[in-house]
Design a protein around this motif. Structure first.
Motif, PDB file in Angstrom:
ATOM      1  N   LEU A  23      34.432  46.122  29.614  1.00 41.76           N
ATOM      2  CA  LEU A  23      33.528  45.731  30.936  1.00 41.76           C
ATOM      3  C   LEU A  23      32.045  45.528  30.280  1.00 41.76           C
ATOM      4  O   LEU A  23      31.389  46.163  29.807  1.00 41.76           O
ATOM      5  CB  LEU A  23      33.366  47.048  31.915  1.00 41.76           C
ATOM      6  CG  LEU A  23      34.685  47.555  32.855  1.00 41.76           C
ATOM      7  CD1 LEU A  23      34.499  48.834  33.188  1.00 41.76           C
ATOM      8  CD2 LEU A  23      34.757  46.522  33.484  1.00 41.76           C
ATOM      9  N   ALA A  24      31.858  44.005  30.474  1.00 42.62           N
ATOM     10  CA  ALA A  24      30.648  43.521  29.984  1.00 42.62           C
ATOM     11  C   ALA A  24      29.448  43.760  30.960  1.00 42.62           C
ATOM     12  O   ALA A  24      29.646  43.992  32.389  1.00 42.62           O
ATOM     13  CB  ALA A  24      30.862  41.941  29.695  1.00 42.62           C
ATOM     14  N   PRO A  25      28.096  43.298  30.583  1.00 39.74           N
ATOM     15  CA  PRO A  25      27.147  43.618  31.493  1.00 39.74           C
ATOM     16  C   PRO A  25      27.388  42.486  32.569  1.00 39.74           C
ATOM     17  O   PRO A  25      27.692  41.370  32.528  1.00 39.74           O
ATOM     18  CB  PRO A  25      26.003  43.159  30.779  1.00 39.74           C
ATOM     19  CG  PRO A  25      26.224  43.420  29.209  1.00 39.74           C
ATOM     20  CD  PRO A  25      27.908  43.337  29.139  1.00 39.74           C
ATOM     21  N   GLY A  26      27.064  43.043  33.703  1.00 46.70           N
ATOM     22  CA  GLY A  26      27.165  42.358  35.062  1.00 46.70           C
ATOM     23  C   GLY A  26      28.783  42.368  35.675  1.00 46.70           C
ATOM     24  O   GLY A  26      29.011  42.226  36.910  1.00 46.70           O
ATOM     25  N   ASP A  27      29.656  43.049  34.885  1.00 43.25           N
ATOM     26  CA  ASP A  27      30.906  43.120  35.526  1.00 43.25           C
ATOM     27  C   ASP A  27      30.959  44.042  36.495  1.00 43.25           C
ATOM     28  O   ASP A  27      30.227  45.335  36.229  1.00 43.25           O
ATOM     29  CB  ASP A  27      32.246  43.413  34.503  1.00 43.25           C
ATOM     30  CG  ASP A  27      32.428  42.042  33.667  1.00 43.25           C
ATOM     31  OD1 ASP A  27      33.020  42.388  32.599  1.00 43.25           O
ATOM     32  OD2 ASP A  27      31.930  41.029  33.958  1.00 43.25           O
ATOM     33  N   ARG A  28      31.877  44.119  37.593  1.00 41.05           N
ATOM     34  CA  ARG A  28      31.932  45.137  38.678  1.00 41.05           C
ATOM     35  C   ARG A  28      32.721  46.274  38.069  1.00 41.05           C
ATOM     36  O   ARG A  28      33.906  45.936  37.625  1.00 41.05           O
ATOM     37  CB  ARG A  28      32.171  44.389  39.805  1.00 41.05           C
ATOM     38  CG  ARG A  28      32.410  45.389  40.903  1.00 41.05           C
ATOM     39  CD  ARG A  28      32.819  44.668  42.147  1.00 41.05           C
ATOM     40  NE  ARG A  28      32.777  45.315  43.477  1.00 41.05           N
ATOM     41  CZ  ARG A  28      33.333  44.977  44.415  1.00 41.05           C
ATOM     42  NH1 ARG A  28      33.507  43.866  44.736  1.00 41.05           N
ATOM     43  NH2 ARG A  28      33.235  46.106  45.747  1.00 41.05           N
ATOM     44  N   LEU A  29      32.350  47.607  38.487  1.00 44.12           N
ATOM     45  CA  LEU A  29      33.212  48.565  38.172  1.00 44.12           C
ATOM     46  C   LEU A  29      34.156  48.728  39.250  1.00 44.12           C
ATOM     47  O   LEU A  29      34.025  48.265  40.399  1.00 44.12           O
ATOM     48  CB  LEU A  29      32.632  49.922  37.787  1.00 44.12           C
ATOM     49  CG  LEU A  29      31.998  50.137  36.450  1.00 44.12           C
ATOM     50  CD1 LEU A  29      30.859  49.062  35.964  1.00 44.12           C
ATOM     51  CD2 LEU A  29      31.426  51.556  36.582  1.00 44.12           C
ATOM     52  N   LEU A 116      24.659  28.658  32.723  1.00 42.89           N
ATOM     53  CA  LEU A 116      23.573  29.715  31.958  1.00 42.89           C
ATOM     54  C   LEU A 116      24.197  30.645  30.838  1.00 42.89           C
ATOM     55  O   LEU A 116      23.443  31.404  30.468  1.00 42.89           O
ATOM     56  CB  LEU A 116      22.886  30.568  32.999  1.00 42.89           C
ATOM     57  CG  LEU A 116      22.148  29.776  34.304  1.00 42.89           C
ATOM     58  CD1 LEU A 116      21.778  30.616  35.298  1.00 42.89           C
ATOM     59  CD2 LEU A 116      20.914  29.265  33.375  1.00 42.89           C
ATOM     60  N   SER A 117      25.496  30.564  30.654  1.00 40.46           N
ATOM     61  CA  SER A 117      26.100  31.486  29.598  1.00 40.46           C
ATOM     62  C   SER A 117      26.118  32.858  29.986  1.00 40.46           C
ATOM     63  O   SER A 117      25.659  33.508  29.013  1.00 40.46           O
ATOM     64  CB  SER A 117      25.716  31.140  28.187  1.00 40.46           C
ATOM     65  OG  SER A 117      25.819  29.677  27.997  1.00 40.46           O
ATOM     66  N   THR A 118      26.363  33.070  31.102  1.00 38.88           N
ATOM     67  CA  THR A 118      26.029  34.781  31.552  1.00 38.88           C
ATOM     68  C   THR A 118      27.311  34.808  32.340  1.00 38.88           C
ATOM     69  O   THR A 118      28.340  34.279  32.936  1.00 38.88           O
ATOM     70  CB  THR A 118      24.905  34.828  32.197  1.00 38.88           C
ATOM     71  OG1 THR A 118      24.901  36.573  32.203  1.00 38.88           O
ATOM     72  CG2 THR A 118      24.676  34.394  33.555  1.00 38.88           C
ATOM     73  N   SER A 119      27.549  36.095  32.922  1.00 38.96           N
ATOM     74  CA  SER A 119      28.651  36.576  33.893  1.00 38.96           C
ATOM     75  C   SER A 119      28.041  36.489  35.255  1.00 38.96           C
ATOM     76  O   SER A 119      26.940  36.353  35.502  1.00 38.96           O
ATOM     77  CB  SER A 119      29.077  37.995  33.609  1.00 38.96           C
ATOM     78  OG  SER A 119      27.836  38.877  34.237  1.00 38.96           O
ATOM     79  N   THR A 120      29.061  35.941  36.013  1.00 42.30           N
ATOM     80  CA  THR A 120      28.828  35.831  37.148  1.00 42.30           C
ATOM     81  C   THR A 120      28.046  36.913  38.017  1.00 42.30           C
ATOM     82  O   THR A 120      27.071  36.597  38.789  1.00 42.30           O
ATOM     83  CB  THR A 120      30.100  35.543  38.241  1.00 42.30           C
ATOM     84  OG1 THR A 120      30.851  34.493  37.520  1.00 42.30           O
ATOM     85  CG2 THR A 120      29.726  35.204  39.761  1.00 42.30           C
ATOM     86  N   MET A 121      28.525  38.082  37.656  1.00 38.69           N
ATOM     87  CA  MET A 121      27.900  39.420  38.406  1.00 38.69           C
ATOM     88  C   MET A 121      26.480  39.617  37.760  1.00 38.69           C
ATOM     89  O   MET A 121      25.570  40.194  38.646  1.00 38.69           O
ATOM     90  CB  MET A 121      28.589  40.626  38.057  1.00 38.69           C
ATOM     91  CG  MET A 121      30.202  40.640  38.538  1.00 38.69           C
ATOM     92  SD  MET A 121      30.257  40.414  40.377  1.00 38.69           S
ATOM     93  CE  MET A 121      29.212  41.636  40.941  1.00 38.69           C
ATOM     94  N   ALA A 122      26.233  38.992  36.578  1.00 34.54           N
ATOM     95  CA  ALA A 122      24.638  39.108  36.121  1.00 34.54           C
ATOM     96  C   ALA A 122      23.857  38.306  37.099  1.00 34.54           C
ATOM     97  O   ALA A 122      22.591  38.930  37.160  1.00 34.54           O
ATOM     98  CB  ALA A 122      24.547  38.822  34.799  1.00 34.54           C
ATOM     99  N   LEU A 123      24.120  37.343  37.838  1.00 33.15           N
ATOM    100  CA  LEU A 123      23.349  36.719  38.731  1.00 33.15           C
ATOM    101  C   LEU A 123      22.692  37.481  39.931  1.00 33.15           C
ATOM    102  O   LEU A 123      21.693  37.207  40.535  1.00 33.15           O
ATOM    103  CB  LEU A 123      24.097  35.427  39.310  1.00 33.15           C
ATOM    104  CG  LEU A 123      23.843  34.002  38.368  1.00 33.15           C
ATOM    105  CD1 LEU A 123      24.169  34.187  36.865  1.00 33.15           C
ATOM    106  CD2 LEU A 123      24.536  33.149  38.858  1.00 33.15           C
ATOM    107  N   TYR A 124      23.676  38.283  40.202  1.00 29.67           N
ATOM    108  CA  TYR A 124      23.682  39.202  41.711  1.00 29.67           C
ATOM    109  C   TYR A 124      22.485  39.996  41.217  1.00 29.67           C
ATOM    110  O   TYR A 124      21.671  40.468  42.532  1.00 29.67           O
ATOM    111  CB  TYR A 124      24.728  39.764  41.871  1.00 29.67           C
ATOM    112  CG  TYR A 124      25.944  38.999  42.466  1.00 29.67           C
ATOM    113  CD1 TYR A 124      25.912  38.738  43.742  1.00 29.67           C
ATOM    114  CD2 TYR A 124      27.144  38.893  41.672  1.00 29.67           C
ATOM    115  CE1 TYR A 124      26.790  37.596  44.256  1.00 29.67           C
ATOM    116  CE2 TYR A 124      28.162  37.916  42.299  1.00 29.67           C
ATOM    117  CZ  TYR A 124      27.990  37.559  43.347  1.00 29.67           C
ATOM    118  OH  TYR A 124      28.913  36.858  43.937  1.00 29.67           O
TER     119      TYR A 124
END
Length: 304
Positions: A23-29, A116-124
């Motif tokens: 589970l990476a930063p920004g991923d939903r649990l 932006l080379s990041t996870s989608t969830m990080a944007l939230y």
């Protein structure tokens, strides 16, 4: 040996997935409802398990999204994370550049995150969702170039406002479509400032307040409608690969067949002598002048 409470066992399992990188930063649990179903525990137990991880700083709650893995501290100078920090402004700028290049349909939280080379969830963490992202993009576009002082006389002022709006749509063709997606009042300071400017231009006309607002909305709709027509034409070109001329040539046999039916004598008579080419700039000038002429009659009647 004491038995580990269920909520700690669940928290431990999720913690291992976070630490291992599964589970990476920004991923939903998993949501509490999912935990209840998969672990066979009560809702209170599931909630307590997520609370443990939240207290440890491993996860955080995102309104409207759920519980996501918290961002890890960025590496120090010289580390791999030395690029520009993720922020609302950077997200909006990236989405705007994407819309300018490929149109509004290309904009999604996933696509922006990829750029932006990041996870989608990080944007939230910075933007609640796509609707809010588009609102922020639109407001930034409206605030790009201030209108300046209101000139003397309502007519030159309204003409300036209409041309200013058309130039904004010219810089950002997607903006007309974005503005049309808001069906109610939105808290967009720069867009509201444009409305305030137009109403100030009409202050000395003596017209009723609601009439002034209707004038603003009528001019806005005129400019917006033509801008949307231009954007739809560009989108069609992008989707089909056919220019307007190529599309007309391809559909000419069908159009000629309809004309030959003689069911549209008045429409056909328009093209008997002179070629007609639809020019959105000409249509803009025609509509603007006729609208201003109509407003002039209203102002004259009010003065009388």
């Amino acid at each position: 040996m004491p038995i580990e409470p269920p909520y700690l066992r669940i928290a431990g399992g999720l913690r291992r997935r976070i630490v291992s990188g599964e589970l990476a930063p920004g991923d939903r649990l998993p949501s509490t409802r999912v935990i209840v179903r998969e672990w066979g525990v009560a809702m209170a137990t599931a909630t307590k398990a997520l609370s443990v991880l939240r207290a440890e700083g491993l996860v955080r709650a995102v309104p409207g999204v759920g519980t996501v893995v918290a961002e890890r501290p960025a590496p120090g100078p010289g580390g791999a994370g030395d690029g520009p920090a993720l922020s609302r402004g950077r997200i909006v700028r990236t989405a705007t550049e994407l819309a300018d290049a490929e149109g509004l349909p290309a904009v999604s939280m996933r696509r922006v995150a990829t750029i932006l080379s990041t996870s989608t969830m990080a944007l939230y963490r910075h933007v609640p969702g796509k609707a809010e992202l588009i609102r922020l993009m639109s407001d930034e576009a409206f605030g790009e170039r201030p209108l300046g002082a209101v000139p003397h006389g309502w007519r030159p002022a309204l003409e300036l406002a209409a041309r200013w709006l058309r130039s904004a749509y010219g810089r950002h063709p997607w903006l007309a479509q974005a503005a049309a997606s808001f069906t109610g009042p939105t808290a967009s300071p720069h867009a509201m400032r444009y409305t305030e400017w137009v109403l100030r231009a009409l202050a000395g006309t003596g017209l009723p307040p609601h009439t002034k607002l209707h004038i603003h909305l009528t001019l806005f709709a005129h400019v917006q409608g033509l801008a949307m027509a231009g954007e739809l034409e560009s989108q069609a070109l992008q989707d089909t690969g056919l220019s307007a001329e190529q599309w007309m040539e391809k559909n000419e046999p069908h159009s000629n067949a309809i004309s030959a039916s003689l069911d549209y004598p008045f429409l056909n008579s328009l093209f008997e002598h002179d070629e007609f080419e639809l020019d959105l700039d000409v249509l803009f000038e025609f509509g603007l002048r006729r609208t201003l002429d109509g407003i002039a009659v209203m102002v004259g009647e009010t003065s009388a």
